[in-house]
Design a protein around this motif. Sequence first.
Motif, PDB file in Angstrom:
ATOM      1  N   GLY B 192      27.969  31.468  32.410  1.00 11.95           N
ATOM      2  CA  GLY B 192      29.188  31.972  31.774  1.00 11.95           C
ATOM      3  C   GLY B 192      29.208  33.483  31.767  1.00 11.95           C
ATOM      4  N   PRO B 193      30.288  34.061  31.259  1.00  9.52           N
ATOM      5  CA  PRO B 193      30.467  35.515  31.327  1.00  9.52           C
ATOM      6  C   PRO B 193      29.358  36.293  30.606  1.00  9.52           C
ATOM      7  CG  PRO B 193      32.175  34.488  29.971  1.00  9.52           C
ATOM      8  CD  PRO B 193      31.444  33.396  30.646  1.00  9.52           C
ATOM      9  N   LEU B 194      28.831  35.711  29.527  1.00  5.93           N
ATOM     10  CA  LEU B 194      27.851  36.438  28.729  1.00  5.93           C
ATOM     11  C   LEU B 194      26.605  36.752  29.550  1.00  5.93           C
ATOM     12  CD1 LEU B 194      27.597  37.409  25.778  1.00  5.93           C
ATOM     13  CD2 LEU B 194      26.203  35.335  25.387  1.00  5.93           C
ATOM     14  N   TYR B 195      25.982  35.707  30.100  1.00  7.88           N
ATOM     15  CA  TYR B 195      24.749  35.922  30.865  1.00  7.88           C
ATOM     16  C   TYR B 195      25.040  36.603  32.191  1.00  7.88           C
ATOM     17  CZ  TYR B 195      22.042  33.252  27.512  1.00  7.88           C
ATOM     18  OH  TYR B 195      21.415  32.840  26.378  1.00  7.88           O
ATOM     19  N   ARG B 196      26.241  36.340  32.734  1.00  5.46           N
ATOM     20  CA  ARG B 196      26.615  37.036  33.963  1.00  5.46           C
ATOM     21  C   ARG B 196      26.556  38.542  33.738  1.00  5.46           C
ATOM     22  NH1 ARG B 196      32.679  36.778  34.531  1.00  5.46           N
ATOM     23  NH2 ARG B 196      32.386  38.460  33.013  1.00  5.46           N
ATOM     24  N   ASP B 197      27.184  38.964  32.640  1.00  2.93           N
ATOM     25  CA  ASP B 197      27.213  40.404  32.376  1.00  2.93           C
ATOM     26  C   ASP B 197      25.850  40.923  31.948  1.00  2.93           C
ATOM     27  OD1 ASP B 197      29.787  40.345  33.141  1.00  2.93           O
ATOM     28  OD2 ASP B 197      30.662  40.458  31.133  1.00  2.93           O
ATOM     29  N   ARG B 230      32.268  34.983  39.105  1.00  4.83           N
ATOM     30  CA  ARG B 230      32.921  33.828  38.503  1.00  4.83           C
ATOM     31  C   ARG B 230      33.181  34.033  37.016  1.00  4.83           C
ATOM     32  NH1 ARG B 230      30.570  28.131  40.546  1.00  4.83           N
ATOM     33  NH2 ARG B 230      32.001  26.707  39.517  1.00  4.83           N
ATOM     34  N   ASN B 231      34.103  33.253  36.486  1.00  4.15           N
ATOM     35  CA  ASN B 231      34.428  33.168  35.050  1.00  4.15           C
ATOM     36  C   ASN B 231      35.263  34.343  34.532  1.00  4.15           C
ATOM     37  OD1 ASN B 231      33.118  30.662  34.382  1.00  4.15           O
ATOM     38  ND2 ASN B 231      31.200  31.732  34.777  1.00  4.15           N
ATOM     39  N   LYS B 232      36.131  33.975  33.577  1.00  3.27           N
ATOM     40  CA  LYS B 232      37.002  34.984  32.946  1.00  3.27           C
ATOM     41  C   LYS B 232      36.560  35.180  31.489  1.00  3.27           C
ATOM     42  CE  LYS B 232      40.861  32.543  35.052  1.00  3.27           C
ATOM     43  NZ  LYS B 232      42.245  32.141  34.840  1.00  3.27           N
ATOM     44  N   ASN B 233      37.366  35.952  30.752  1.00  8.74           N
ATOM     45  CA  ASN B 233      37.132  36.155  29.314  1.00  8.74           C
ATOM     46  C   ASN B 233      35.732  36.610  28.971  1.00  8.74           C
ATOM     47  OD1 ASN B 233      39.803  35.207  28.904  1.00  8.74           O
ATOM     48  ND2 ASN B 233      38.988  33.121  29.029  1.00  8.74           N
ATOM     49  N   PRO B 234      35.288  37.743  29.278  1.00 12.24           N
ATOM     50  CA  PRO B 234      36.030  38.699  30.105  1.00 12.24           C
ATOM     51  C   PRO B 234      35.721  38.511  31.592  1.00 12.24           C
ATOM     52  CG  PRO B 234      34.033  39.707  29.291  1.00 12.24           C
ATOM     53  CD  PRO B 234      34.047  38.311  28.757  1.00 12.24           C
ATOM     54  N   CYS B 264      34.475  32.757  50.097  1.00 12.47           N
ATOM     55  CA  CYS B 264      35.889  32.519  49.784  1.00 12.47           C
ATOM     56  C   CYS B 264      36.059  32.184  48.307  1.00 12.47           C
ATOM     57  CB  CYS B 264      36.437  31.351  50.595  1.00 12.47           C
ATOM     58  SG  CYS B 264      36.913  31.802  52.248  1.00 12.47           S
ATOM     59  N   TRP B 265      35.151  31.379  47.807  1.00 10.74           N
ATOM     60  CA  TRP B 265      35.249  31.047  46.378  1.00 10.74           C
ATOM     61  C   TRP B 265      35.120  32.321  45.543  1.00 10.74           C
ATOM     62  CZ3 TRP B 265      37.414  27.009  44.426  1.00 10.74           C
ATOM     63  CH2 TRP B 265      37.411  25.791  45.127  1.00 10.74           C
ATOM     64  N   ALA B 266      34.200  33.189  45.959  1.00  8.44           N
ATOM     65  CA  ALA B 266      34.028  34.439  45.221  1.00  8.44           C
ATOM     66  C   ALA B 266      35.348  35.210  45.189  1.00  8.44           C
ATOM     67  CB  ALA B 266      32.935  35.277  45.876  1.00  8.44           C
ATOM     68  N   VAL B 267      35.998  35.305  46.343  1.00 10.63           N
ATOM     69  CA  VAL B 267      37.273  36.027  46.396  1.00 10.63           C
ATOM     70  C   VAL B 267      38.318  35.324  45.531  1.00 10.63           C
ATOM     71  CG1 VAL B 267      39.119  36.865  47.885  1.00 10.63           C
ATOM     72  CG2 VAL B 267      36.765  36.880  48.704  1.00 10.63           C
ATOM     73  N   SER B 268      38.280  33.996  45.550  1.00  9.15           N
ATOM     74  CA  SER B 268      39.263  33.274  44.745  1.00  9.15           C
ATOM     75  C   SER B 268      39.045  33.551  43.252  1.00  9.15           C
ATOM     76  CB  SER B 268      39.211  31.776  45.042  1.00  9.15           C
ATOM     77  OG  SER B 268      38.167  31.152  44.332  1.00  9.15           O
ATOM     78  N   TYR B 269      37.777  33.718  42.839  1.00 14.32           N
ATOM     79  CA  TYR B 269      37.547  34.065  41.424  1.00 14.32           C
ATOM     80  C   TYR B 269      38.092  35.449  41.134  1.00 14.32           C
ATOM     81  CZ  TYR B 269      34.092  30.276  41.863  1.00 14.32           C
ATOM     82  OH  TYR B 269      33.485  29.093  42.116  1.00 14.32           O
ATOM     83  N   LEU B 270      37.838  36.359  42.066  1.00 12.81           N
ATOM     84  CA  LEU B 270      38.243  37.737  41.821  1.00 12.81           C
ATOM     85  C   LEU B 270      39.760  37.899  41.814  1.00 12.81           C
ATOM     86  CD1 LEU B 270      35.589  39.630  43.976  1.00 12.81           C
ATOM     87  CD2 LEU B 270      35.618  39.295  41.493  1.00 12.81           C
ATOM     88  N   THR B 271      40.467  37.039  42.523  1.00 13.27           N
ATOM     89  CA  THR B 271      41.932  37.154  42.565  1.00 13.27           C
ATOM     90  C   THR B 271      42.591  36.365  41.448  1.00 13.27           C
ATOM     91  OG1 THR B 271      41.876  35.363  44.177  1.00 13.27           O
ATOM     92  CG2 THR B 271      42.194  37.578  45.038  1.00 13.27           C
ATOM     93  N   ASP B 272      41.786  35.595  40.730  1.00 11.58           N
ATOM     94  CA  ASP B 272      42.353  34.764  39.673  1.00 11.58           C
ATOM     95  C   ASP B 272      42.469  35.603  38.401  1.00 11.58           C
ATOM     96  OD1 ASP B 272      43.166  32.777  38.011  1.00 11.58           O
ATOM     97  OD2 ASP B 272      41.279  31.667  38.025  1.00 11.58           O
ATOM     98  N   GLY B 273      43.321  36.588  38.430  1.00 14.97           N
ATOM     99  CA  GLY B 273      43.407  37.453  37.258  1.00 14.97           C
ATOM    100  C   GLY B 273      44.642  38.321  37.285  1.00 14.97           C
ATOM    101  N   SER B 274      44.564  39.384  36.546  1.00 12.47           N
ATOM    102  CA  SER B 274      45.727  40.255  36.425  1.00 12.47           C
ATOM    103  C   SER B 274      45.970  40.967  37.759  1.00 12.47           C
ATOM    104  CB  SER B 274      45.477  41.286  35.326  1.00 12.47           C
ATOM    105  OG  SER B 274      44.285  41.970  35.634  1.00 12.47           O
ATOM    106  N   ASN B 275      47.169  41.590  37.856  1.00 11.87           N
ATOM    107  CA  ASN B 275      47.573  42.181  39.118  1.00 11.87           C
ATOM    108  C   ASN B 275      46.648  43.306  39.579  1.00 11.87           C
ATOM    109  OD1 ASN B 275      49.586  40.386  39.066  1.00 11.87           O
ATOM    110  ND2 ASN B 275      51.235  41.830  38.583  1.00 11.87           N
ATOM    111  N   ASP B 276      46.051  44.042  38.623  1.00 15.03           N
ATOM    112  CA  ASP B 276      45.182  45.128  39.073  1.00 15.03           C
ATOM    113  C   ASP B 276      43.908  44.579  39.697  1.00 15.03           C
ATOM    114  OD1 ASP B 276      44.845  44.287  36.407  1.00 15.03           O
ATOM    115  OD2 ASP B 276      43.419  45.931  36.054  1.00 15.03           O
TER     116      ASP B 276
END
Lengths: 566, 500
Positions: B192-197, B230-234, B264-276
Amino acid sequence: MFVTDCRREFYDVIVSQRVLLLVASDVDALCACKILQALFQCDHVQYTLVPVSGWQELETAFLEHKDQFKYFVFINCGANVDLLEILQPEEDTYFFVCDSHRPINVVNVYNETQVKLLVKQGDDLDVPAYDDIFRDEEDEEELSEDESDGSEPSDKRRRFEEEVIERTARRRQRREWEARRREILFDYEQYEYHGTSSAMVMFDLAWIMSKDLNDMLWWAIVGLTDQWVQDKITQMKYVTDIGVLQRHVSRHNHRNEDEENSLSIDCMRIAFEYDLRLALYQHWSLYESLCNTSYTSANLKLWSVQGQKRLQEFLADMGLPLKQVKQKFNSMDMSLKENLREMIEESANKFGMKDLRVQTFSIHFGFKNKFLASDIVYATASLMESIEKEGPETTNFIKALDSLSRGNLDKLHQGLDLAKKQLCAIQQTVASCICTNLVISQGPFLYCSLMEGMPDVKLFSKPVSLCLLSKYLLKSFVCSTKNKRCKLLPLIMAAPMDVEQGTVIMVGIPPETESSDKKNFFGRAFEKAADSTNSRTLHNHFDMSIIELKTEDRSKFLDALISLLS
Amino acid sequence: AKMPVVHEHSERMKKFKNKGKDTAALRRQRVEVNIELRKAKKDEQILKRRSISIVSLEKSPSPAEEKNTVSIAPLSLEEIVEAVNGSNTSLQLQATQAARRILSRQKDPPLNQIIELGIIPRLVEFLSRTDNATLQFEAAWALTNIASGTSEHTRAVVEGGAIPAFISLLSSPHMHISEQSVWALGNIAGDGPLYRDALINCNVIPPLLALVSPVGFLRNITWTLSNLCRNKNPYPPLQAVRQLLPVITCLLEHKDKDIVSDSCWAVSYLTDGSNDRIQIVVDTGILPRLVELMGSPEMIIMTPALRAIGNVVTGTDEQTQAAIDAGVLPVLPLLLRHTKPAIQKEAAWALSNIAAGPCQQIQQLITCGLLQPLVELLDKGDFKAQKEAVWAVANLTTGGTVEQVVELVQSGVLKPLLNLLLAKDSKTILVILDSISNLFLAAEKLGETERLCLLVEELDGLEKIEALQTHDNNMVYRAALNIIEKYFSGEVRELLLLLI
């Protein structure tokens, strides 16, 4: 699945339903159908009868009726292919299959819900074990683990012990299992043969419900006799089943002699007989019957001059005057008829025909009508495949079905006349094929093709007639040839089917040997040969060893068969 | 010469001529469904706490295990604890190996019990025993497998101090050890985002990227990199994304399909967000490559590539235009007609977002021939895909010019659209009614209202809309009523007048 309690799992289920009866075009099927119809009549079961001559008609009939019916009874069709696959029934549709075709398709056997097989218990089926041919899905899931389906990758992954080795080991195991499965299925499906007559299975049902009547018993006898006449079962199986039926016959026909004299016009009596294997002889002349019965004609080699001479010698040996022999059997001197069977048998022995007498049954209607079971088989089969066009396609079927009822003597006599014509045609065709050397050895099998323009060729565009001809021809050929290897070969026979469409009908039959198990491998061989050559074939018949083929494709098809079977 | 009847039938007959083949094919279909089920089941299993008695641990070793350990008697859990905590190096290795074996057997590895033994800190310690590579490797493997469990299991590993230990092992001179560390870090990042960061803050990225080379274990590395995206929030920190993207862009060009898939999956995670966030990806210039991969015959590549492009077209008009310029439109028809419902749906979703753009973009969509496959999908597609297709129609009728709407109607959209009014889903029905209103607005502008009325009636649409007036959903009822009153009551009124 196999039905174990025919009454509870079959009859009690359909008795309150609307039922669609799909009946194949063979005499045993008609007999089974008659028995079931009689039961239905007595219990006021609503049913619709649809004759089906092949898979196409069966499929069409199913599609036409699947919305109105949920209960389908298949008689002498349906057992040997995956019914769920070809018919794609809804889940609340039930198939009851009473079919002597073997081997039974394994999916039909192991389907627990929709396909119910009515099979005589104790029949030798040799169905492969479930675990040998089906794998539980759970096993397969793991194996197809790395099959890519495009789903998101897992967020965490565990590293397994010796992952690669284990996986390849499992894959190898699976390949081995599949190879074994193929082998098992190949062995199981390789040969086509026939199980207990469907008429007998239906009679059993009537009997366990105590609803069996003498008429039904007779139909069961005719059904069994059909299998014997068509050479579908072994001698051993025939004799065993005759024994079974004999017990029912004595139970139903135990009146003593006095009462027989007081028989009324509408009463019937079945008797076990040790009678002559001469086709229709009581409704023909003895001479004509001798000439047109395959057994005598082949053994005496009647197609040759010497054969004709042997026939004269045979008759002289019996001491029967030619004039008497050539007249209608009914009009023969009573004194001659008295010991006829014994006399004929004795002389036949001298001429190498040791099996002229056979166990069979006869039926008496009223005062003067007496028929042997085989008489009825010949008559009914001829009506069914009559080539005189009248009315819609089902006319022949209905006529043949009717001729089995006691009240329809005129139809039966019509059938007898047709049968005589058919037997004569067969005999003449056999003679001409042998005299003009039309039977050719192709290496692994014998081959004979009827030409357009031969007399009666049209008759043999029909499957039952063509099979009968093939069997008679092979018997005769085996008697005529001196080539020992050829005597052991199976035969493929082809006849023109539809000139406009340019098609032939082709049938393959097993070798004609004393101990023949009547198992036929041509069904599978035809499929393979057709596949490998892209021949335009139609596997429409319920017997896989009968196919239709585009005439142009015949030679490449045969070439493929030869290399396949060599 | 042809033999139509026989030939046609023989084709059909093949169905049961090759029975064996066909049952196999059938089974494959069934298995496919099953895989999904199984995946779900597996996840469930992972989440489930396992409680297995110690007795059952000792028996039933896997077959492979039996082969490899004939000489060594399996250790009990007590013996493992003792040896791991002891000072005898060879016993430590033996015990670590035993633990690793238990953890890597196929069925029910006793993660909880191993954790409860309290040996994790000790295993982490073993990671730094540079003098004993085998021990390092066994410990890394064991910890990897513990971290592959639930969040709780992963936490046990992280709290045992594994993050810095694994990061420093990345630069181990032994390739198999650094690979095992990459794998372990992937599991931690995937939690999840916590350990990722936490990993990112421990500077995992530079040594990880240093491992990217033509030789070695690129698949594992790519997967771990994708988990770092991967993962959002944040979302992952922008700085990290900027570090990762150039490498991922390179990996997209690799010839190994698993590597390309994970990239490709990595890119799909990175594009799954706000416009910036989308903009950062667009700026790398990888859209043409993604579009190319969208057309790949490999499901594992096509799926994430389509997902990524689908995300991009949710962005601004400019970002969508970038995707169009990269050639997304000519590829879409293939995907809309794909046999897999999931692909159809995803493609229709992308199309609906493009249709939501300005009319120039709608025009490009029409020019590229997308109306036909859209109508086909509405007619015969999977229901989820049909829902997306309905959205595409709604968006097109909202933002399109009158001419564009006319073209849509001429493509035959009305019949399947009206048929879908029979759907059970109120939301879909509302969107359809909305589209129909839009069509009428366009017709009004052209003075063709009556023709459209007639068309709708001919296609049994009026009947269906009328039926919706009894719909349970109030909004559906009102929308249907609105259309009827506005466009179909004239006739009725005339009739009534006639009657009076």
